[in-house]
Motif scaffolding. Structure first.
Motif, PDB file in Angstrom:
ATOM      1  N   LEU A 175       0.653  -1.095   0.006  1.00 14.90           N
ATOM      2  CA  LEU A 175       0.001   0.121  -0.201  1.00 14.90           C
ATOM      3  C   LEU A 175       0.880   1.194   0.105  1.00 14.90           C
ATOM      4  O   LEU A 175       2.155   1.337   0.520  1.00 14.90           O
ATOM      5  N   GLN A 177       0.395   5.081   1.587  1.00 15.53           N
ATOM      6  CA  GLN A 177      -0.305   5.716   2.130  1.00 15.53           C
ATOM      7  C   GLN A 177       0.072   7.478   1.960  1.00 15.53           C
ATOM      8  O   GLN A 177       1.270   7.788   2.175  1.00 15.53           O
ATOM      9  N   THR A 188      -5.263   5.917   0.954  1.00 14.74           N
ATOM     10  CA  THR A 188      -4.466   4.586   0.585  1.00 14.74           C
ATOM     11  C   THR A 188      -4.787   4.420  -0.760  1.00 14.74           C
ATOM     12  O   THR A 188      -5.772   4.384  -1.152  1.00 14.74           O
ATOM     13  N   ARG A 190      -3.225   1.032  -3.693  1.00 14.11           N
ATOM     14  CA  ARG A 190      -2.620  -0.343  -3.755  1.00 14.11           C
ATOM     15  C   ARG A 190      -1.019   0.155  -4.141  1.00 14.11           C
ATOM     16  O   ARG A 190      -0.739   1.068  -4.992  1.00 14.11           O
TER      17      ARG A 190
END
Length: 211
Positions: A175, A177, A188, A190
């Motif tokens: 992820l 962020q 967030t 991927r």
């Protein structure tokens, strides 16, 4: 005889009821999934990962993180809020040992808003734990970017190829962020396997996205 027939019917009814009861282990509740982001920006082309709004997979606790502290301060009344945007990560753009990704923020609201400065960006593992330190700012803070509804701005994440420096590579991110400038809420998306090598991890100030 009547009592025997009644008892037998009751037993059959109870058996059918037990058979129809849901077994939680065999019938789990469906897991909500996020919509796929599809914004495009410079140095990144199309989006490589789906996106989530404020909170996402790791920001729902509201606890401050190092990434939040790395975001630019912005107290503008009309700044873009995490809750009214979506975020996506562009495909890697490689050349001369460098790897760059466009981190794109799109205004999903009904009114124009502004973004100015640097987002605070961290890479996370699948369980939400940070991978290394947040991205360091690269370049100047730039000017405020006004986003009409549906318009996008992007910052450029930069790292280098493996072997360019002797400090090795971190594990790939599940992820990404980010805290938009001035925001206490994270977003967030991927991570598409983004991996930092040589401890080289920077982010540029936000600028209008191309296209």
């Amino acid at each position: 005889m009547f009592l025997l027939v009644l008892a037998a019917a009751s037993a059959v009814a109870l058996s059918a009821c037990d058979t129809n009861m849901a077994d939680p282990a065999k019938d789990p509740s469906p897991v909500a999934s996020s919509d796929a982001g599809s914004a495009s920006g410079g140095n990144g082309g199309g989006s490589a990962g789906g996106s989530q709004g404020a909170g996402g997979a790791s920001g729902g606790s509201g606890q401050p993180t190092a990434a939040q502290g790395a975001a630019s301060a912005d107290h503008s009344a009309n700044r873009c809020r995490a809750a009214s945007m979506r975020m996506s990560l562009g495909r890697p753009d490689q050349g001369a040992g460098n790897i760059r990704y466009a981190l794109v923020f799109t205004n999903n609201g009904k009114e124009s808003c502004t973004l100015r400065g640097f987002p605070g960006v961290s890479l996370l593992a699948k369980d939400g734990q940070p991978i290394g330190k947040p991205a360091v700012h690269e370049g100047g803070a730039g000017k405020a970017v006004t986003l009409a509804p549906g318009a996008s701005a992007h910052g450029v994440l930069h790292t280098i190829n493996e072997g360019m420096k002797g400090s090795g590579c971190r594990k790939g991110a599940d992820l990404v962020q980010a805290y938009p400038p001035g925001s206490k809420e994270s977003m967030t998306t991927r991570g598409a396997g983004l991996r930092v090598c040589g401890n080289e991890f920077t982010v540029s100030a936000l600028s209008p996205a191309a296209g």
